[in-house]
Structures are given as C-alpha cells and as structure tokens.
Design a protein around this motif. Sequence first.
Motif: not given
Length: 251
Positions: A134-142, A160-170, A227-232
């Motif tokens: 998820x961290x590697x998926x954060x755009x390098x430009x950011x 920068x890193x945590x807010x952007x990677x969270x959506x990819x990690x969930x 759990x699926x509804x909560x994580x969604x």
Amino acid sequence: MLEIFGVFEPGGPLGMFAFSPPGWGGGLLVGLLRSLEIAAGAYAVGLIIGVVGAYGKLYGNEVIRDVLALYTTVVRAVPELVLILILYYAGPAALNGLLVQFGFDRVTLPQMPVGIAVLGVVLGAYMTEVLRGAILAVPVGQIEAARAYGMTPLKMARRITLPLMLGNAIPGLSNLWLAATKDTALLAVIGFSELTLMTKQAAGSTKSYFIFYIAAGLLYLIVSFASGHIFGWIERWARKGQPAVASGGTF
C-alpha cells in the motif's frame, strides 16, 4: 418471545440451543465472544507489527530488511497451525529457560495474552506485506512534493503517506481480519475455549454434530457479513477525495 413459545425449551425443536443448561446456546455465544476477543487482540498486535515491519522493509538498513524478509518468508511458508504450536509452547519455554539461567523462578503465562500474541505474530507477517504494498502504491510525485516542501519523515508519513496508503490497504486488512476470526479456531488445538472448541464440546455431548457445526458456520458467516459492511464503510471514508476505483466489468 421465542422462549414463550417453547422453541428453545428442553423439549422444543431447538432445545439444544437453549441459553441455560442443558442447552448449549449460551456456551456457543460465549465462545463466539471469546473468538472475537482473541481476533481483535491479535489483529491489533499484528497491525503494530505490520506498520513497523513495512517501514522497516522499505526504509530500514540492510540488516533490518534481511531480518524482516526472513520473518515474513518463514511465517508465510510454514503452516499456521504449526507456527501456533511452536510459538505457544516454545515461547514460554524459552522465557522460563532465560529466567532460570538468571536465577529467577519459572512463571506461568496467562493463556489469553499468549494466544493473542502468538496469533498476532502470525498476522503481522501478512500485514507487513499488505502495508508495504500500500505504501509503494502512493504516487511518487506526492512524496517528492512533500520532500520539496521540507517535510520531516514523520510529518510526511502523517500527512501524505498514511492517508493515501490507507485506501489501498483496507481491502487487504479486511481480508486479514476475516482470517483472524477464522484462525482463532486453530487455537482450539491448544485448549482455548473459543467457538470451535465450544461447538466440539456441544456436538460431542449431544451427538448432534451436523446441527452444531452448521450453527457454528452460520455464526462465522454472520461475523463475516458484518465485518464486510464495516470495512466497506471504512474504505469509502479512507478513499474520500481520491479517484474512484473502477469496478470489474463482465467479460
């Protein structure tokens, strides 16, 4: 209301699931709560290990990266039940061995914290890889823009890193939570009174194996749906303001 009509009474159609003895309904619910308690504790431990491990593999020195690579490789290669048995029995034995060497008395570790720690160590290896990806998926430009503004590594991670990677990690973290709820069943082998062990005891006592294991499966299924509804909801919150992820189409 169901009690009024005698559904859960000893002579009723679901008398085996009565909440008071000789019914096993109360025992199954206690086992379910115990499973969720173990899963939540192990998930928290694994998440801490995952955050530290992900940053260590990405930004640590060569020794740290090699140690973490060995940890994640071994944990993901060895069957989870074997790891749980090794850690559960070898960990306290190693600790007592050290205590004896330094002249201290042996200690008996409480079962619940040890089980949570053991399962957390197993989950931590998977969380390390999920968070690293998820961290590697954060755009390098950011990242480059944050560095150009002179942000410290801690501020860059927080803004920068945590807010952007969270959506990819969930999505990956959601799967690991479901894995944690199911892996608690493995702890029945070492005597934890969670849902699977309670189901085994109920089925053995009543000889109604099919009915009780179906009931346990339904309880796990309910936990998965909830759990699926909560994580969604968490994922939608985490991706707020980010480009929408395209859903897969039909072929």
